[in-house]
Motif scaffolding. Structure first.
Motif, PDB file in Angstrom:
ATOM      1  N   GLY A  46     100.928  -0.713  62.766  1.00 59.28           N
ATOM      2  CA  GLY A  46     100.155  -1.000  64.319  1.00 59.28           C
ATOM      3  C   GLY A  46      99.994  -2.343  63.892  1.00 59.28           C
ATOM      4  N   ILE A  47      99.729  -2.879  63.053  1.00 58.09           N
ATOM      5  CA  ILE A  47      98.813  -4.682  62.745  1.00 58.09           C
ATOM      6  C   ILE A  47     100.261  -5.199  63.260  1.00 58.09           C
ATOM      7  CG2 ILE A  47      98.025  -6.657  61.604  1.00 58.09           C
ATOM      8  CD1 ILE A  47      96.212  -4.292  62.662  1.00 58.09           C
ATOM      9  N   GLU A  48     100.644  -6.191  63.644  1.00 61.56           N
ATOM     10  CA  GLU A  48     101.666  -7.382  63.664  1.00 61.56           C
ATOM     11  C   GLU A  48     100.954  -8.738  63.451  1.00 61.56           C
ATOM     12  OE1 GLU A  48     103.240  -9.325  67.446  1.00 61.56           O
ATOM     13  OE2 GLU A  48     103.613  -7.076  67.580  1.00 61.56           O
ATOM     14  N   ILE A  49     102.270  -8.887  62.386  1.00 62.57           N
ATOM     15  CA  ILE A  49     101.634 -10.318  60.992  1.00 62.57           C
ATOM     16  C   ILE A  49     102.578 -11.542  61.807  1.00 62.57           C
ATOM     17  CG2 ILE A  49     100.682 -11.404  59.122  1.00 62.57           C
ATOM     18  CD1 ILE A  49     100.537  -8.433  58.154  1.00 62.57           C
ATOM     19  N   ASP A  50     101.793 -12.588  62.500  1.00 62.40           N
ATOM     20  CA  ASP A  50     103.248 -13.503  62.812  1.00 62.40           C
ATOM     21  C   ASP A  50     102.430 -14.750  61.952  1.00 62.40           C
ATOM     22  OD1 ASP A  50     105.201 -12.504  64.459  1.00 62.40           O
ATOM     23  OD2 ASP A  50     103.536 -12.048  65.699  1.00 62.40           O
ATOM     24  N   THR A  51     103.610 -16.470  61.817  1.00 58.97           N
ATOM     25  CA  THR A  51     103.355 -16.929  61.398  1.00 58.97           C
ATOM     26  C   THR A  51     102.257 -17.772  62.179  1.00 58.97           C
ATOM     27  OG1 THR A  51     105.217 -17.959  61.024  1.00 58.97           O
ATOM     28  CG2 THR A  51     104.312 -17.037  59.316  1.00 58.97           C
ATOM     29  N   GLU A  52     101.461 -18.646  62.631  1.00 59.82           N
ATOM     30  CA  GLU A  52     100.676 -19.135  63.011  1.00 59.82           C
ATOM     31  C   GLU A  52     101.750 -20.332  64.164  1.00 59.82           C
ATOM     32  OE1 GLU A  52      97.834 -19.577  66.199  1.00 59.82           O
ATOM     33  OE2 GLU A  52      98.735 -18.034  65.169  1.00 59.82           O
ATOM     34  N   PRO A  53     102.145 -20.953  65.156  1.00 61.33           N
ATOM     35  CA  PRO A  53     103.632 -21.856  65.457  1.00 61.33           C
ATOM     36  C   PRO A  53     103.437 -23.123  64.866  1.00 61.33           C
ATOM     37  CG  PRO A  53     103.218 -20.213  67.307  1.00 61.33           C
ATOM     38  CD  PRO A  53     101.888 -19.965  66.474  1.00 61.33           C
ATOM     39  N   ASN A  54     103.925 -24.151  64.582  1.00 59.46           N
ATOM     40  CA  ASN A  54     103.124 -25.332  63.824  1.00 59.46           C
ATOM     41  C   ASN A  54     101.875 -24.939  62.704  1.00 59.46           C
ATOM     42  OD1 ASN A  54     105.188 -26.586  65.726  1.00 59.46           O
ATOM     43  ND2 ASN A  54     103.615 -25.590  67.849  1.00 59.46           N
ATOM     44  N   SER A  55     101.842 -24.523  62.327  1.00 64.68           N
ATOM     45  CA  SER A  55     100.967 -24.311  61.332  1.00 64.68           C
ATOM     46  C   SER A  55     101.234 -24.695  60.092  1.00 64.68           C
ATOM     47  CB  SER A  55      99.936 -23.160  61.026  1.00 64.68           C
ATOM     48  OG  SER A  55     101.179 -21.677  60.470  1.00 64.68           O
ATOM     49  N   LEU A  56     102.446 -25.385  59.458  1.00 63.79           N
ATOM     50  CA  LEU A  56     102.742 -25.044  58.328  1.00 63.79           C
ATOM     51  C   LEU A  56     102.770 -27.271  58.198  1.00 63.79           C
ATOM     52  CD1 LEU A  56     104.445 -24.848  55.386  1.00 63.79           C
ATOM     53  CD2 LEU A  56     106.315 -25.129  56.947  1.00 63.79           C
TER      54      LEU A  56
END
Length: 335
Positions: A46-56
């Motif tokens: 139920g938890i969606e984990i995404d890398t934040e755009p342009n955060s790297l």
């Protein structure tokens, strides 16, 4: 720490082998590791984990310089991009060494970094270094100068910085709870035995949460924050700061540095620190939070020909904390 110790030992051996008198040495070395595991290694249902755009963001450098002819420059590097589809998963790794060497008398100036980001998890997440479920970072850095004969102007420096953010979103209507278990260890040492110059090292890491309505985070120290400091020599100084869910910061952040300012004697400063912790997190239905991660390190040394009128360096200059964890904290501190 093994690679840094090996490089530092090599420099000392070179100096001792060729020197007619005791060699002048300046060494800065660092070894740090930190890791975390989310929900025991499984993405919470139920938890969606995404890398934040342009955060790297990532930057790295290693340089060395000697103000005298007869030195041979070398620069070697190797980068391995992570692959979470391999069995076992391949880590992201980056190494670089930049040196100036005089084989005639054993003088050396060298700088290097060695970083490994290792993850083991679901290949559906994407590249190994992007996996937010399991993350383990090991890194070391060194900068060193060994002068077998008389003092010469020489310097070396290495650095590595990495940031990445993750967005957690509850895609259901119900509250969901999970935990994040983490740890870190740090060893830093700076030593100088010449008449002028310095050796300094510093590093930091952070794992901070940007929260909003429907998010509850509780911090539990699993092991105490342990620190050992050696700054007894004149010209030696150590600084560190550690915050864990102190009200102003939701999360954990550490930065530390050791500095040795030359005075003609052997000056050594060192710092070790470690701790383990757990964050218990609850997201109400539809709520989201941001996990911000970052780590950085700097190593630098300088050996200088004595001047007629030595000008002492301010003790606060070599710690570099303002450029490391302090900046990282300010960058992420919410009003």
């Amino acid at each position: 720490m093994n690679r840094s110790v090996y490089l530092a030992s090599t420099l000392l051996i070179c100096g001792a082998t060729f020197a007619q008198a005791a060699p002048i040495t300046a060494i800065s070395e660092l070894s740090m590791s930190h890791s975390f595991i989310i929900n025991g290694g499984s993405e919470p249902a139920g938890i969606e984990i995404d890398t934040e755009p342009n955060s790297l963001t990532q930057s790295a450098d290693a340089t060395s310089q000697v103000d005298r002819p007869g030195f041979t420059p070398t620069d070697t590097s190797d980068v391995q991009v992570g692959n979470s589809f391999s069995d076992p998963p391949t880590p992201f790794e980056a190494q670089r060494t930049n040196s100036q060497t005089n084989l005639g008398n054993g003088d050396v100036a060298t700088a290097s970094y060695d970083v490994s980001i290792l993850v083991e998890n679901d290949p559906d997440i994407g590249n190994a270094e992007e996996d937010p479920i399991r993350r383990a970072v090991e890194r070391s850095g060194i900068a060193a100068v060994s002068n077998a004969a008389d003092p010469i102007n020489a310097e070396a420096a290495s650095s590595f910085t990495n940031t990445r953010d993750y967005r957690f979103t509850n895609t259901t209507d119900d509250a969901i709870s999970f935990n994040i278990v983490g740890q870190f260890e740090a060893e830093m040492r700076a030593e100088h035995n010449g008449p002028e110059g310095f050796a300094r090292t510093s590093g930091s890491f952070e794992m901070l949460f940007e929260t909003g309505p429907g998010v509850d985070i509780t911090y539990f120290p699993v092991a105490p924050y342990l620190i050992t400091v050696d700054e007894d020599d004149p010209g030696a100084s150590v600084a560190e700061m550690f915050f864990a869910d102190d009200g102003a910061i939701a999360g954990v952040t550490f930065s530390g540095g050791a500095s040795a300012i030359a005075d003609g004697t052997q000056v050594e400063a060192s710092l070790t620190a470690q701790t383990r912790y757990v964050f218990s997190i609850t997201l109400e239905g539809g709520a989201s939070m941001l996990l911000e991660t970052a780590f950085t390190q700097v190593n630098a040394v300088q050996v200088a020909v004595p001047t007629a009128t030595p000008v002492p360096l301010p003790a606060s200059l070599p710690l570099l904390l303002a450029g490391l964890g302090g900046v990282a904290v300010l960058r992420r501190r919410r009003g």
